[in-house]
Scaffold this motif. Sequence first.
Motif, PDB file in Angstrom:
ATOM      1  N   ARG A   1       0.305   0.112   1.936  1.00  0.00           N
ATOM      2  CA  ARG A   1       0.107  -1.271   1.831  1.00  0.00           C
ATOM      3  C   ARG A   1       1.340  -2.119   2.319  1.00  0.00           C
ATOM      4  O   ARG A   1       1.268  -3.105   2.720  1.00  0.00           O
ATOM      5  CB  ARG A   1      -0.611  -1.590   0.474  1.00  0.00           C
ATOM      6  CG  ARG A   1      -1.431  -2.898   0.522  1.00  0.00           C
ATOM      7  CD  ARG A   1      -1.661  -3.259  -0.849  1.00  0.00           C
ATOM      8  NE  ARG A   1      -2.543  -4.427  -0.980  1.00  0.00           N
ATOM      9  CZ  ARG A   1      -2.928  -4.946  -2.040  1.00  0.00           C
ATOM     10  NH1 ARG A   1      -2.452  -4.288  -3.394  1.00  0.00           N
ATOM     11  NH2 ARG A   1      -3.658  -5.815  -2.233  1.00  0.00           N
ATOM     12  N   ASP A   2       2.371  -1.551   1.674  1.00  0.00           N
ATOM     13  CA  ASP A   2       3.791  -2.498   1.634  1.00  0.00           C
ATOM     14  C   ASP A   2       4.580  -1.941   2.918  1.00  0.00           C
ATOM     15  O   ASP A   2       5.440  -0.849   2.366  1.00  0.00           O
ATOM     16  CB  ASP A   2       4.239  -2.450   0.212  1.00  0.00           C
ATOM     17  CG  ASP A   2       3.493  -2.969  -0.608  1.00  0.00           C
ATOM     18  OD1 ASP A   2       3.297  -4.141  -0.783  1.00  0.00           O
ATOM     19  OD2 ASP A   2       2.901  -2.384  -1.450  1.00  0.00           O
TER      20      ASP A   2
ATOM     21  N   ARG B   1       7.319  -2.387   4.942  1.00  0.00           N
ATOM     22  CA  ARG B   1       8.635  -2.902   4.776  1.00  0.00           C
ATOM     23  C   ARG B   1       9.681  -2.004   4.310  1.00  0.00           C
ATOM     24  O   ARG B   1       9.571  -1.143   3.560  1.00  0.00           O
ATOM     25  CB  ARG B   1       8.871  -4.412   4.299  1.00  0.00           C
ATOM     26  CG  ARG B   1       8.540  -4.481   2.873  1.00  0.00           C
ATOM     27  CD  ARG B   1       8.179  -5.742   2.121  1.00  0.00           C
ATOM     28  NE  ARG B   1       7.881  -5.616   0.844  1.00  0.00           N
ATOM     29  CZ  ARG B   1       6.915  -5.660   0.279  1.00  0.00           C
ATOM     30  NH1 ARG B   1       5.664  -5.425   0.963  1.00  0.00           N
ATOM     31  NH2 ARG B   1       6.647  -5.396  -1.263  1.00  0.00           N
TER      32      ARG B   1
ATOM     33  N   ASN C   1      10.887  -3.799  -1.105  1.00  0.00           N
ATOM     34  CA  ASN C   1       9.738  -3.088  -1.427  1.00  0.00           C
ATOM     35  C   ASN C   1      10.098  -2.235  -2.852  1.00  0.00           C
ATOM     36  O   ASN C   1      11.111  -1.139  -2.824  1.00  0.00           O
ATOM     37  CB  ASN C   1       9.689  -2.216  -0.215  1.00  0.00           C
ATOM     38  CG  ASN C   1       8.341  -1.361  -0.430  1.00  0.00           C
ATOM     39  OD1 ASN C   1       7.984  -1.102  -1.400  1.00  0.00           O
ATOM     40  ND2 ASN C   1       7.959  -0.660   0.889  1.00  0.00           N
TER      41      ASN C   1
ATOM     42  N   ASP D   1       2.544   3.630  -2.896  1.00  0.00           N
ATOM     43  CA  ASP D   1       2.264   1.996  -3.219  1.00  0.00           C
ATOM     44  C   ASP D   1       0.832   1.875  -3.593  1.00  0.00           C
ATOM     45  O   ASP D   1       0.128   2.794  -3.783  1.00  0.00           O
ATOM     46  CB  ASP D   1       2.877   1.297  -2.039  1.00  0.00           C
ATOM     47  CG  ASP D   1       2.159   1.414  -0.767  1.00  0.00           C
ATOM     48  OD1 ASP D   1       0.969   1.862  -0.632  1.00  0.00           O
ATOM     49  OD2 ASP D   1       2.734   1.138   0.134  1.00  0.00           O
TER      50      ASP D   1
ATOM     51  N   CYS E   1      -2.932  -0.008  -3.648  1.00  0.00           N
ATOM     52  CA  CYS E   1      -3.811  -0.910  -3.046  1.00  0.00           C
ATOM     53  C   CYS E   1      -5.299  -0.506  -3.985  1.00  0.00           C
ATOM     54  O   CYS E   1      -5.817   0.688  -4.122  1.00  0.00           O
ATOM     55  CB  CYS E   1      -4.273  -0.475  -1.487  1.00  0.00           C
ATOM     56  SG  CYS E   1      -5.470  -1.281  -0.680  1.00  0.00           S
TER      57      CYS E   1
ATOM     58  N   ALA F   1       3.996  -2.600  -5.516  1.00  0.00           N
ATOM     59  CA  ALA F   1       4.957  -3.276  -4.866  1.00  0.00           C
ATOM     60  C   ALA F   1       4.362  -4.518  -4.208  1.00  0.00           C
ATOM     61  O   ALA F   1       5.158  -5.211  -3.602  1.00  0.00           O
ATOM     62  CB  ALA F   1       5.628  -2.367  -3.673  1.00  0.00           C
ATOM     63  N   HIS F   2       3.092  -4.716  -4.345  1.00  0.00           N
ATOM     64  CA  HIS F   2       2.222  -5.953  -3.953  1.00  0.00           C
ATOM     65  C   HIS F   2       2.311  -7.157  -4.810  1.00  0.00           C
ATOM     66  O   HIS F   2       2.599  -8.363  -4.368  1.00  0.00           O
ATOM     67  CB  HIS F   2       0.921  -5.587  -3.385  1.00  0.00           C
ATOM     68  CG  HIS F   2       0.415  -6.560  -2.275  1.00  0.00           C
ATOM     69  ND1 HIS F   2       0.856  -6.141  -1.078  1.00  0.00           N
ATOM     70  CD2 HIS F   2      -0.680  -7.109  -2.186  1.00  0.00           C
ATOM     71  CE1 HIS F   2       0.044  -6.921  -0.399  1.00  0.00           C
ATOM     72  NE2 HIS F   2      -0.722  -7.878  -1.121  1.00  0.00           N
TER      73      HIS F   2
ATOM     74  N   TYR G   1       9.113  -7.394   9.696  1.00  0.00           N
ATOM     75  CA  TYR G   1       9.639  -8.358   8.574  1.00  0.00           C
ATOM     76  C   TYR G   1      10.473  -9.683   9.389  1.00  0.00           C
ATOM     77  O   TYR G   1      10.046 -10.671   8.775  1.00  0.00           O
ATOM     78  CB  TYR G   1      10.674  -7.440   8.029  1.00  0.00           C
ATOM     79  CG  TYR G   1      11.705  -7.898   7.285  1.00  0.00           C
ATOM     80  CD1 TYR G   1      11.279  -8.403   5.913  1.00  0.00           C
ATOM     81  CD2 TYR G   1      13.068  -8.390   7.529  1.00  0.00           C
ATOM     82  CE1 TYR G   1      12.052  -9.030   4.964  1.00  0.00           C
ATOM     83  CE2 TYR G   1      13.836  -8.992   6.721  1.00  0.00           C
ATOM     84  CZ  TYR G   1      13.589  -9.120   5.383  1.00  0.00           C
ATOM     85  OH  TYR G   1      14.288  -9.876   4.404  1.00  0.00           O
TER      86      TYR G   1
ATOM     87  N   GLY H   1       1.920  -6.206   4.308  1.00  0.00           N
ATOM     88  CA  GLY H   1       3.317  -5.754   3.666  1.00  0.00           C
ATOM     89  C   GLY H   1       4.345  -5.972   4.166  1.00  0.00           C
ATOM     90  O   GLY H   1       5.356  -5.288   4.123  1.00  0.00           O
TER      91      GLY H   1
ATOM     92  N   ALA I   1       7.403  -9.421   1.423  1.00  0.00           N
ATOM     93  CA  ALA I   1       6.961  -9.350  -0.082  1.00  0.00           C
ATOM     94  C   ALA I   1       6.362 -10.854  -0.385  1.00  0.00           C
ATOM     95  O   ALA I   1       7.602 -11.536  -0.085  1.00  0.00           O
ATOM     96  CB  ALA I   1       8.204  -8.770  -0.996  1.00  0.00           C
TER      97      ALA I   1
END
Length: 547
Positions: A112-113, A115, A119, A201, A203, A230-231, A307, A347, A350
């Motif tokens: 999901r994240d 980057r 993060n 991560d 979700c 991390a979301h 990013y 993701g 952030a």
Amino acid sequence: MKNLSIAVHNHRIKQIKPSVFYKLTEKVLKFSKIMAPPAKKLKTENGTSAPVAAEPAKTMEKTDFVSLFKQDRKNTAKSILDFKFAKSRVRILNDHSEVKEKSNGIFYWMFRDQRVQDNWAFLFAQKLALKNEVPLHVCYCLLPKFLDANTRHYKFLVKGLQEIEEECNSLNISFHLFYGDGGTEVPKFVREHSMGAVVIDFCPLRIPMQWVENLKKGLPDDIPLIQVDAHNIVPVWVTSDKQEYAARTIRNKIVSKLSDYLTEFPPLVKHPYKSELKGIEKPDWVDCWNHVKIPELKEITWATPGYKGGVKQLEIFCLKRLRNYATKRNDPTLNCLSDLSPWFHFGQIAPQRAILQVSKYKNYKEGVDAFREEAIVRRELSDNFCFFNKHYDSIKGCAAWAQQTLKDHRKDKREWIYTVEELEQAKTHDDLWNSAQIQLNKEGKMHGFLRMYWAKKILEWSETPEAALAAAIYLNDYYSIDGRDSNGYVGCMWSIGGIHDQGWAEREIFGKIRYMNYAGCKRKFDINAFIARYGGKVHKKATNKAK
């Protein structure tokens, strides 16, 4: 044997209540206000602490945000080892709390994240790798298909992944591209190459949650499985132990914890331990398309994936649109929104980074407060709903009053009934609705105010509430660049099923679900200007009554 170097929450703990370090002020308790982050302190040359002042807007206008954020991270800590990591961001999902001895690395499965910097999951994985003096590996698992995603979504995703691979290479971190779901593919790599721990991560959607269950079963018995949210600013399992009724019931629970969680990020640094694994294939960004089976849909052109593209969009918002965000964001004819949702969804940037930066603009206080309400409270309310309600995309997931009122009006006569194909092609009698659908088809987005009107009209024009919800979710997931997301499901469920809302005056079809109509939109904004921009037409069709 070296342990995880941090106390973490076990997944079986039902409720987690971290200490609250400050009392809410009267200002925080106002209905729509969100607390500003606490002043941060940096070490000066003589070793004393000094508060960091809000950076003036004029200074930020002269600095590109990528460089600005890099400096912010550098000022925060040398690395994750020098940073006080919030322990409750992390939970162990199995019965193992120690990194395997003599392993070949720590493994982070990114989903999901997507980057490298900012993060928390990636940072925690590096913390483990540095503490245990082993290499760091990260992977993304490219699925042959995922729900109603198509090439519009996959191209945005893949271009972002290419940027991640380049940055990982520069940081001496091994990036891997697997094909299939991580619940199946990650255990194979962990076993074959003797990884010491797996970090993932978070979700809340059911398919990724099932992958995690499969991963737990597939991992070797001595490998810890660690999940990091991390979301969200405040981890979903910390905010509440239940489904919250509305924004008013979750707001205080989030705001009261912001001093613990709304912090700057330390940098993910060049990793000192290089992988010596042999026979590992590098990602092939041409061949990867042979592993997917998805429909074609034209790419969007207004958003640059990755990013850097997300940071540029944030920069534009802060410098050009934030000043008008509080007062004009609900006008679809004006460009006052942040437009950050594609990067938030994938993701690639952030939300916490965006909030930290927006909060620096003290001169635009109303805009800052409004953005924080949307980006913190409303966004994290959506994750709360999907995490605690297994029927997050079904009428079964609605409150009892909403289910009952929709049932009471199920057989009400519909003047208009449209098929999904007619909706998809923007061929209704409503030129405003058609224009909104055309925007969605072409740009992969729809203005937030019109999205509510759009979904409510689908309820009005469908044979049943279930058919309406299915059509709205399909159209959003297939065409919107940020589809298949907690926010999307909650948006459709709010409009059609009344979640996070209350009962209103009863009327045909809608029952007590909040109603919106064409005349109301005319009072809100210049609908003719919007229709002229997207070219929606009035399509004639015999009414259901005429039939």
